[in-house]
Design an enzyme around this catalytic site. Structure first.
Site, PDB file in Angstrom:
ATOM      1  N   LYS A 159       0.855  -1.194   0.000  1.00  0.00           N
ATOM      2  CA  LYS A 159       0.000   0.000   0.000  1.00  0.00           C
ATOM      3  C   LYS A 159       0.880   1.230   0.000  1.00  0.00           C
ATOM      4  O   LYS A 159       2.034   1.177   0.457  1.00  0.00           O
ATOM      5  CB  LYS A 159      -0.885   0.008   1.252  1.00  0.00           C
ATOM      6  CG  LYS A 159      -2.166   0.772   1.082  1.00  0.00           C
ATOM      7  CD  LYS A 159      -3.203  -0.002   0.285  1.00  0.00           C
ATOM      8  CE  LYS A 159      -4.514   0.708   0.164  1.00  0.00           C
ATOM      9  NZ  LYS A 159      -5.564  -0.170  -0.322  1.00  0.00           N
TER      10      LYS A 159
HETATM   11  P1  NAD Z   1     -13.107   7.500  -2.646  1.00  0.00           P
HETATM   12  O1  NAD Z   1     -12.102   8.548  -2.398  1.00  0.00           O
HETATM   13  O2  NAD Z   1     -13.587   7.308  -4.028  1.00  0.00           O
HETATM   14  O3  NAD Z   1     -14.376   7.761  -1.700  1.00  0.00           O
HETATM   15  C1  NAD Z   1     -14.293   7.954  -0.318  1.00  0.00           C
HETATM   16  C2  NAD Z   1     -15.672   8.346   0.178  1.00  0.00           C
HETATM   17  O4  NAD Z   1     -15.616   8.441   1.609  1.00  0.00           O
HETATM   18  C3  NAD Z   1     -16.132   9.726  -0.319  1.00  0.00           C
HETATM   19  O5  NAD Z   1     -17.503   9.676  -0.611  1.00  0.00           O
HETATM   20  C4  NAD Z   1     -15.890  10.637   0.887  1.00  0.00           C
HETATM   21  O6  NAD Z   1     -16.758  11.740   0.901  1.00  0.00           O
HETATM   22  C5  NAD Z   1     -16.184   9.671   2.011  1.00  0.00           C
HETATM   23  N1  NAD Z   1     -15.576  10.091   3.271  1.00  0.00           N
HETATM   24  C6  NAD Z   1     -14.350  10.623   3.479  1.00  0.00           C
HETATM   25  N2  NAD Z   1     -14.179  10.905   4.778  1.00  0.00           N
HETATM   26  C7  NAD Z   1     -15.317  10.523   5.396  1.00  0.00           C
HETATM   27  C8  NAD Z   1     -15.760  10.563   6.736  1.00  0.00           C
HETATM   28  N3  NAD Z   1     -14.991  11.045   7.710  1.00  0.00           N
HETATM   29  N4  NAD Z   1     -17.013  10.071   7.016  1.00  0.00           N
HETATM   30  C9  NAD Z   1     -17.785   9.580   6.026  1.00  0.00           C
HETATM   31  N5  NAD Z   1     -17.423   9.531   4.737  1.00  0.00           N
HETATM   32  C10 NAD Z   1     -16.214   9.994   4.441  1.00  0.00           C
HETATM   33  O7  NAD Z   1     -12.498   6.156  -2.043  1.00  0.00           O
HETATM   34  P2  NAD Z   1     -12.894   4.658  -2.398  1.00  0.00           P
HETATM   35  O8  NAD Z   1     -11.958   4.167  -3.448  1.00  0.00           O
HETATM   36  O9  NAD Z   1     -14.359   4.574  -2.612  1.00  0.00           O
HETATM   37  O10 NAD Z   1     -12.483   3.904  -1.052  1.00  0.00           O
HETATM   38  C11 NAD Z   1     -13.363   3.805   0.058  1.00  0.00           C
HETATM   39  C12 NAD Z   1     -12.904   2.661   0.956  1.00  0.00           C
HETATM   40  O11 NAD Z   1     -12.897   1.463   0.205  1.00  0.00           O
HETATM   41  C13 NAD Z   1     -11.487   2.795   1.523  1.00  0.00           C
HETATM   42  O12 NAD Z   1     -11.449   2.178   2.789  1.00  0.00           O
HETATM   43  C14 NAD Z   1     -10.657   1.993   0.556  1.00  0.00           C
HETATM   44  O13 NAD Z   1      -9.446   1.543   1.134  1.00  0.00           O
HETATM   45  C15 NAD Z   1     -11.620   0.865   0.281  1.00  0.00           C
HETATM   46  N6  NAD Z   1     -11.354   0.118  -0.952  1.00  0.00           N
HETATM   47  C16 NAD Z   1     -11.334   0.749  -2.164  1.00  0.00           C
HETATM   48  C17 NAD Z   1     -11.116  -0.008  -3.307  1.00  0.00           C
HETATM   49  C18 NAD Z   1     -11.141   0.608  -4.683  1.00  0.00           C
HETATM   50  O14 NAD Z   1     -11.079  -0.148  -5.651  1.00  0.00           O
HETATM   51  N7  NAD Z   1     -11.278   1.900  -4.845  1.00  0.00           N
HETATM   52  C19 NAD Z   1     -10.909  -1.391  -3.216  1.00  0.00           C
HETATM   53  C20 NAD Z   1     -10.972  -2.002  -1.966  1.00  0.00           C
HETATM   54  C21 NAD Z   1     -11.207  -1.240  -0.845  1.00  0.00           C
END
Ligand code: NAD
Length: 416
Positions: free
Chosen positions: A105
């Site tokens: 990561k």
């Molecule tokens: P992203 O940046 O696209 O979205 C993040 C979302 O979280 C946004 O809507 C933001 O407004 C919201 N957010 C931020 N701070 C917040 C808070 N304090 N309270 C509530 N909401 C809040 O990110 P993503 O890619 O959707 O990732 C989200 C989660 O999923 C993370 O934990 C990431 O590690 C995990 N994840 C992502 C992927 C991927 O393919 N993108 C894969 C596996 C896991």
């Protein structure tokens, strides 16, 4: 309240499950130790002409089963321990779904909301150049995570390619399709979340169709999960949220229309015919399925007693602290752990990497079919262990993952 350290939480699961499996202490220690950690502090020219120093990390937790793989996060709260935890979870995730990768990561401490596109590009290019000594298609392949996207991956691919003198699409996944990205990658994590929600509902004797779903986070994972669970799963999305707060309507929302509203106003809040709620309230709603899809440590021992969902599908990484996990399991809430539930993203990233290495690309239907097969098989394996060993699904997933990685370690032996 001090936020729990995610790396401490991540290691707790390894200690607990390692002992359950009867692994030797030295093997448990190896499984808990990140293999390689690179910290970088680098200058970036800002739009106003000043130079600012940014700090970032790349951590490779384990490469016993193959090259390292994992996203890059841009967030003001990034810490080395957070990146270590996220890298470790990637190792387990790849092992649970059977991908030939280890976990990694990366993260840069910055607030993308306060940076221009040009500044983000310069941060990305300089960070890539700093970590280029340990990334590469055979070594460590980054992907998007919180506040990084396909454009960020395009800049990484270009910077790395400029360094070696030829195009290397396989150095990152989650790229735009035009430069070697895969069909279906953007929605892959959420499609996986939907398949796992479907399987969990099935074994719990529930129907996903009509199930009331609350989703925290409306970014890549949260928004696509809302869309797919609604459109393909037939679920009723009763609440969604982003960093500014959430919205609730017991009759259900149309995720597409909420997304249009967010594009116009910058937030999901104040959407027509809904009540504004806080992110804390969203987690505690009376619902059938809760999908935390924002950040880690949002379900804690403080709010766990008030969680009413029947099933939790962890779209985010590490949303539940270990204490909360035990409390929810004791209450009979079925938790689909992150290392299984959100593995759809890395699975299609793997497809993208395979396509890039072969310069031969698959159709959307092939991607969906193969993703479904991998996710439902992984669920079946985890569920079988949970049933036969009478443990919760997180413990079962960790048992499978730790066993796989420990076996790879044993087969390869200790060098020299
Ligand atoms: P992203 O940046 O696209 O979205 C993040 C979302 O979280 C946004 O809507 C933001 O407004 C919201 N957010 C931020 N701070 C917040 C808070 N304090 N309270 C509530 N909401 C809040 O990110 P993503 O890619 O959707 O990732 C989200 C989660 O999923 C993370 O934990 C990431 O590690 C995990 N994840 C992502 C992927 C991927 O393919 N993108 C894969 C596996 C896991």
């Amino acid at each position: 309240m001090v936020a729990p350290n995610p790396f401490v939480s991540a290691k707790e699961h390894v200690d607990r499950v390692g002992k359950l499996l009867g692994l030797e202490d030295c093997v448990i220690e190896m499984l808990k130790s990140p293999r390689r950690e690179l910290g970088v502090n680098f200058p970036v020219k800002m739009d106003n002409g000043c130079i600012r120093i940014f700090s970032g990390y790349r951590v490779q937790h384990n490469s016993a089963r193959g090259p390292c793989k994992g996203g890059i996060r841009y967030h003001p709260n990034v810490t080395l321990d957070e990146v270590r935890a996220l890298a470790m979870w990637m190792t387990w995730k790849c092992a649970v779904v059977g991908l030939p990768y280890g976990g990694a990561k990366g993260g840069v401490i910055c607030n993308p909301k306060e940076l221009s596109k040009g500044e983000l590009e310069r941060i990305t290019r300089r960070y890539t150049s700093e970590i280029s000594i340990i990334i590469g298609p055979q070594m460590d392949i980054p992907a998007p995570d919180v506040y990084t996207d396909a454009q960020t991956m395009a800049w990484i691919m270009d910077t790395y390619s400029m360094g070696v003198g030829y195009s290397v699409p396989g150095v990152v996944t989650g790229k735009p399709i035009e430069i070697g990205g895969s069909k279906g990658r953007e929605e892959a994590t959420s499609r996986g979340v939907m398949y796992i929600a479907q399987e969990a509902a099935r074994v719990k004797g529930m129907d996903l169709k009509g199930a009331r779903v609350a989703i925290q986070g409306f970014g890549n994972v949260g928004w696509n999960a809302a869309r797919l669970l609604h459109q393909e799963g037939g679920a009723k999305i009763i609440a969604v949220s982003d960093s500014s707060g959430g919205i609730y309507n017991e009759k259900g929302l149309d995720p597409l229309s909420v997304s249009e509203h967010k594009k116009k106003t910058g937030s999901v809040q104040n959407y027509q015919r809904t009540r504004n709620i806080t992110n804390e309230e969203l987690l505690e709603l009376d619902c059938d399925i809760l999908v935390p899809a924002a950040l880690e440590n949002v379900i804690t021992k403080e709010n766990a007693p008030r969680i009413k969902a029947k099933i939790i599908v962890e779209g985010a990484n590490g949303p539940t602290t270990p204490e909360a996990d035990r409390m929810l399991s004791d209450k009979g809430i079925m938790i689909m752990p992150d290392i299984l539930a959100n593995a759809g993203g890395v699975t299609v990233s793997y497809f993208e990497w395979v396509q890039d290495l072969q310069f031969f690309f698959w159709t959307t239907d092939q991607i969906k079919e193969r993703l479904k097969e991998i996710m439902t098989n992984a669920f079946a394996r985890v569920h079988e262990v949970a049933e036969s060993k009478k443990v919760d699904h997180r413990t079962a997933a960790y048992m499978l993952a730790l066993k796989e990685v420990a076996r790879a370690f044993e087969l390869r032996g200790v060098y020299p």
